[in-house]
Enzyme design. Sequence first.
Site, short mmCIF file in Angstrom:
data_model
loop_
_atom_site.label_atom_id
_atom_site.label_comp_id
_atom_site.label_asym_id
_atom_site.label_seq_id
_atom_site.Cartn_x
_atom_site.Cartn_y
_atom_site.Cartn_z
N GLY A 17 0.65 -0.51 -10.17
CA GLY A 17 0.00 0.58 -9.45
C GLY A 17 -0.99 0.12 -8.41
O GLY A 17 -1.89 0.87 -8.02
N ASN A 19 -0.48 -0.57 -5.15
CA ASN A 19 -0.32 0.20 -3.91
C ASN A 19 -0.79 1.64 -4.10
O ASN A 19 -1.39 2.23 -3.20
CB ASN A 19 1.14 0.18 -3.44
CG ASN A 19 1.46 -1.10 -2.70
OD1 ASN A 19 1.02 -1.28 -1.57
ND2 ASN A 19 2.19 -2.00 -3.33
N HIS A 107 8.37 -1.85 0.85
CA HIS A 107 9.22 -2.95 0.39
C HIS A 107 8.54 -4.27 0.77
O HIS A 107 8.03 -4.40 1.89
CB HIS A 107 10.60 -2.83 1.05
CG HIS A 107 11.56 -3.86 0.56
ND1 HIS A 107 12.17 -3.77 -0.66
CD2 HIS A 107 11.97 -5.04 1.11
CE1 HIS A 107 12.95 -4.83 -0.84
NE2 HIS A 107 12.85 -5.61 0.22
C1 GRF Z 1 5.33 -3.73 -4.42
O1 GRF Z 1 5.54 -5.08 -4.13
C2 GRF Z 1 6.19 -2.87 -3.53
O2 GRF Z 1 6.50 -3.45 -2.31
C3 GRF Z 1 7.44 -2.71 -4.35
O3 GRF Z 1 7.01 -2.67 -5.68
C4 GRF Z 1 5.77 -3.35 -5.81
C5 GRF Z 1 4.84 -2.42 -6.49
O4 GRF Z 1 3.63 -3.05 -6.82
N1 GRF Z 1 8.18 -1.53 -3.94
P1 GRF Z 1 2.39 -2.19 -7.29
O5 GRF Z 1 2.81 -1.47 -8.57
O6 GRF Z 1 2.04 -1.23 -6.22
O7 GRF Z 1 1.30 -3.18 -7.57
#
Ligand code: GRF
Length: 192
Positions: A17, A19, A107
């Site tokens: 989580g 991001n 991504h």
């Molecule tokens: C990120 O690297 C994003 O690019 C991919 O999944 C990962 C999620 O990481 N789609 P987080 O849960 O946000 O730390």
Amino acid sequence: MNELAQVAILIGAKGRGSNMRALIQSCMNGEVAAEVRVVVSPSSDSPGALAAESMGVAVATVVPGDNYGDRILKAVNGCDWICLAGFTRLLPINVVHAYEHRILNIHPALLPHYGGKGMYGRHVHEAVIEAGERESGCTVHWVSEAYDEGAIIHQETCPVFPADTAEMLAERVLALEHQAYPRALAKVINGL
Ligand code: GRF
């Protein structure tokens, strides 16, 4: 009247989580003119779900199964935008259609390369290193019916160093994601 755009964030079952946290934070500090109204998670006790709660954001638990798309739409409850953040499943088609050009995903590579089925987590960074790339980065794109194929909204780049391991590159790209995702959300909200 509430003028802030309303955002729902969909996270994955095991997601850190990070991001999601970056998006919530950037809305809270006014960097993005939006409010994260709900985080939709397949489990109520994932690190992401717990972090959302501690930041004061409502969490809706939606477990994959029958009528998954309808239940996601109900949890999203009319929000203007949906951000996928570590949501690893293919989004049900009725959600994609209901929110055309209103669902964003991030991504950890420079699409259109190093995307598609199986290209997640360390697999992406290993492939980038193996190919001898000197540059990687992250891509925010619209979500369409196929994995990682929607039009690109925003990209940011970082170097790949000769001595990089997948973990080192992943860390560098993730830091970039945390600034790129809020910027991309602001960009679409402002119609840029
Ligand atoms: C990120 O690297 C994003 O690019 C991919 O999944 C990962 C999620 O990481 N789609 P987080 O849960 O946000 O730390």
